[in-house]
Scaffold this motif. Sequence first.
Motif, PDB file in Angstrom:
ATOM      1  N   UNK A  45       0.821  -1.203   0.000  1.00 22.51           N
ATOM      2  CA  UNK A  45       0.000   0.000   0.000  1.00 22.51           C
ATOM      3  C   UNK A  45       0.858   1.257   0.000  1.00 22.51           C
ATOM      4  N   UNK A  46       2.077   1.154  -0.534  1.00 21.06           N
ATOM      5  CA  UNK A  46       3.011   2.285  -0.520  1.00 21.06           C
ATOM      6  C   UNK A  46       2.494   3.429  -1.375  1.00 21.06           C
ATOM      7  N   UNK A  47       2.717   4.653  -0.884  1.00 25.46           N
ATOM      8  CA  UNK A  47       2.334   5.853  -1.621  1.00 25.46           C
ATOM      9  C   UNK A  47       3.373   6.933  -1.382  1.00 25.46           C
ATOM     10  N   UNK A  48       3.919   7.484  -2.473  1.00 21.81           N
ATOM     11  CA  UNK A  48       4.891   8.567  -2.346  1.00 21.81           C
ATOM     12  C   UNK A  48       6.261   8.068  -1.965  1.00 21.81           C
ATOM     13  N   UNK A  49       7.258   8.926  -1.914  1.00 25.39           N
ATOM     14  CA  UNK A  49       8.618   8.520  -1.508  1.00 25.39           C
ATOM     15  C   UNK A  49       8.599   7.930  -0.099  1.00 25.39           C
ATOM     16  N   UNK A  50       9.241   6.792   0.061  1.00 21.33           N
ATOM     17  CA  UNK A  50       9.212   6.053   1.320  1.00 21.33           C
ATOM     18  C   UNK A  50      10.508   6.196   2.094  1.00 21.33           C
ATOM     19  N   UNK A  51      10.446   6.127   3.424  1.00 20.92           N
ATOM     20  CA  UNK A  51      11.675   5.949   4.197  1.00 20.92           C
ATOM     21  C   UNK A  51      12.235   4.568   3.896  1.00 20.92           C
ATOM     22  N   UNK A  52      13.553   4.424   3.951  1.00 17.34           N
ATOM     23  CA  UNK A  52      14.171   3.167   3.518  1.00 17.34           C
ATOM     24  C   UNK A  52      15.192   2.682   4.536  1.00 17.34           C
ATOM     25  N   UNK A  53      15.409   1.368   4.548  1.00 21.67           N
ATOM     26  CA  UNK A  53      16.339   0.739   5.482  1.00 21.67           C
ATOM     27  C   UNK A  53      17.139  -0.340   4.761  1.00 21.67           C
ATOM     28  N   UNK A  54      18.442  -0.365   4.979  1.00 24.53           N
ATOM     29  CA  UNK A  54      19.302  -1.458   4.524  1.00 24.53           C
ATOM     30  C   UNK A  54      19.643  -2.326   5.726  1.00 24.53           C
ATOM     31  N   UNK A 125      16.427  11.474   2.083  1.00 24.85           N
ATOM     32  CA  UNK A 125      16.693  12.116   3.371  1.00 24.85           C
ATOM     33  C   UNK A 125      16.214  11.268   4.536  1.00 24.85           C
ATOM     34  N   UNK A 126      15.645  10.082   4.230  1.00 17.44           N
ATOM     35  CA  UNK A 126      15.109   9.219   5.282  1.00 17.44           C
ATOM     36  C   UNK A 126      15.614   7.786   5.072  1.00 17.44           C
ATOM     37  N   UNK A 127      16.916   7.605   5.262  1.00 13.53           N
ATOM     38  CA  UNK A 127      17.518   6.286   5.090  1.00 13.53           C
ATOM     39  C   UNK A 127      18.174   5.852   6.395  1.00 13.53           C
ATOM     40  N   UNK A 128      17.889   4.625   6.812  1.00  9.12           N
ATOM     41  CA  UNK A 128      18.489   4.056   8.009  1.00  9.12           C
ATOM     42  C   UNK A 128      19.103   2.708   7.704  1.00  9.12           C
ATOM     43  N   UNK A 129      19.841   2.166   8.657  1.00 11.40           N
ATOM     44  CA  UNK A 129      20.440   0.846   8.507  1.00 11.40           C
ATOM     45  C   UNK A 129      20.229   0.035   9.779  1.00 11.40           C
ATOM     46  N   UNK A 130      20.163  -1.280   9.608  1.00 11.33           N
ATOM     47  CA  UNK A 130      20.087  -2.208  10.730  1.00 11.33           C
ATOM     48  C   UNK A 130      21.201  -3.233  10.565  1.00 11.33           C
ATOM     49  N   UNK A 131      22.054  -3.363  11.572  1.00  8.13           N
ATOM     50  CA  UNK A 131      23.099  -4.377  11.574  1.00  8.13           C
ATOM     51  C   UNK A 131      22.856  -5.354  12.703  1.00  8.13           C
ATOM     52  N   UNK A 132      22.890  -6.635  12.387  1.00 13.16           N
ATOM     53  CA  UNK A 132      22.602  -7.681  13.363  1.00 13.16           C
ATOM     54  C   UNK A 132      23.879  -8.430  13.702  1.00 13.16           C
ATOM     55  N   UNK A 133      24.121  -8.666  14.988  1.00 14.90           N
ATOM     56  CA  UNK A 133      25.264  -9.438  15.463  1.00 14.90           C
ATOM     57  C   UNK A 133      26.567  -8.801  14.972  1.00 14.90           C
ATOM     58  N   UNK A 146      29.228   7.684   7.084  1.00 10.46           N
ATOM     59  CA  UNK A 146      28.226   8.066   6.096  1.00 10.46           C
ATOM     60  C   UNK A 146      27.168   8.978   6.710  1.00 10.46           C
ATOM     61  N   UNK A 147      27.228  10.251   6.382  1.00 15.00           N
ATOM     62  CA  UNK A 147      26.301  11.231   6.949  1.00 15.00           C
ATOM     63  C   UNK A 147      24.899  11.115   6.363  1.00 15.00           C
ATOM     64  N   UNK A 148      24.724  10.303   5.314  1.00 17.78           N
ATOM     65  CA  UNK A 148      23.396  10.095   4.735  1.00 17.78           C
ATOM     66  C   UNK A 148      22.546   9.179   5.601  1.00 17.78           C
ATOM     67  N   UNK A 149      23.190   8.412   6.471  1.00 21.97           N
ATOM     68  CA  UNK A 149      22.468   7.480   7.339  1.00 21.97           C
ATOM     69  C   UNK A 149      21.873   8.262   8.500  1.00 21.97           C
ATOM     70  N   UNK A 150      20.551   8.328   8.542  1.00 21.76           N
ATOM     71  CA  UNK A 150      19.888   9.125   9.575  1.00 21.76           C
ATOM     72  C   UNK A 150      19.698   8.366  10.877  1.00 21.76           C
ATOM     73  N   UNK A 151      19.506   7.060  10.786  1.00 20.77           N
ATOM     74  CA  UNK A 151      19.265   6.242  11.979  1.00 20.77           C
ATOM     75  C   UNK A 151      19.988   4.909  11.816  1.00 20.77           C
ATOM     76  N   UNK A 320      11.219   6.201  12.787  1.00 22.26           N
ATOM     77  CA  UNK A 320      10.335   7.276  12.335  1.00 22.26           C
ATOM     78  C   UNK A 320      10.602   8.588  13.083  1.00 22.26           C
ATOM     79  N   UNK A 321      10.921   8.477  14.363  1.00 26.60           N
ATOM     80  CA  UNK A 321      11.194   9.688  15.148  1.00 26.60           C
ATOM     81  C   UNK A 321      12.402  10.450  14.600  1.00 26.60           C
ATOM     82  N   UNK A 322      13.463   9.722  14.290  1.00 26.86           N
ATOM     83  CA  UNK A 322      14.707  10.411  13.929  1.00 26.86           C
ATOM     84  C   UNK A 322      14.934  10.547  12.418  1.00 26.86           C
ATOM     85  N   UNK A 323      14.060   9.921  11.629  1.00 23.95           N
ATOM     86  CA  UNK A 323      14.132  10.181  10.190  1.00 23.95           C
ATOM     87  C   UNK A 323      13.459  11.506   9.843  1.00 23.95           C
ATOM     88  N   UNK A 324      12.639  12.007  10.758  1.00 27.19           N
ATOM     89  CA  UNK A 324      11.985  13.309  10.533  1.00 27.19           C
ATOM     90  C   UNK A 324      10.709  13.190   9.725  1.00 27.19           C
TER      91      UNK A 324
END
Length: 324
Positions: A45-54, A125-133, A146-151, A320-324
């Motif tokens: 149900x995505x609409x418009x530019x989305x926040x993204x996570x790697x 402007x809303x890109x985050x990353x998750x690293x496990x272990x 990388x200053x592009x990583x917001x969270x 969501x809080x820190x991606x703005x």
Amino acid sequence: MEEKLNLTTEWDKVFPKSDKVNHRKVTFHNRYGITLAADLYEPKEAAGPLPAIAVCGPFGAVKEQSSGLYAQTMAERGFLTVAFDPSYTGESGGTPRYMASPDINTEDFMAAVDFLSVQDNVDPEKIGIIGICGWGGMALNAAALDTRIKVTVASTMYDMTRVNANGYFDSEDSEEVRYEKRKALCAQRIADYKSGSYALGGGVVDPLPEDAPFFVKDYYDYYKTKRGYHPRSLNSNGGWNVTGCQSFMNMPILQYSQEIRNAVLVIHGEKAHSCYFSRDAFQKLTGDNKELLIIPGAVHTDLYDRMDVIPFDKIEAFMKEYMG
């Protein structure tokens, strides 16, 4: 030019496919010219530019395991996500196989950010990353660069440089022990060169010794009882290039983590053997946008795949809080 990869077409994850997201395979390249394979998950149900996570990790694992579970779940919550195989691992390119590098693997995260930044349906402007272990430490290293990583979220993290240099629980933290390790690794390099092959090590012991430490039993339960087993995972099938981790001993990946300005959430289980990595990494962080979350009663691999344990509500809210 990206190398052509042989990607599977069937759903071969260790978790069920969600009917709330669209899934497709994608590839992108890093600055070392290695083509990385990834699973892209997009909310239906995505609409418009989305926040993204790697998402990536654990160390030696593949995107069909916990990183894919995190990515799919976060896509169900409104993010466009990619779970990728690191260089030399899984379906990604790079030879020789089963190598690891603090530099190249940090670059892998930054290459994923490159890819996400140019997607038409992603808000760059809303890109985050998750690293496990083991990739929790790599995620912090990427965030420091990388200053592009917001969270950044580091879940049940390992500091791969510390464990290679000092051993588990810092039990081998001496100059003499490190010297003997270096001697052994250099001797192995000669043997490998003569044989024209690469010795593999690590992975999960099988069969499990009766006197195995608790953390070994924890890994065995996850990888060897089919709970998290995948045929392309190094931890499921022996291990990585023995000398592939050699550079970790001299290249601390958390060197400048105190300079990370964007938001960081560090998560670990109360009973996780990796808790000292998470605790010490968090203590280096500065600023009022950093948070440590301890999960009561959880062991290390609970944060790999236990949907009733992984704090997805918290991760979503923090992102969501820190991606703005």
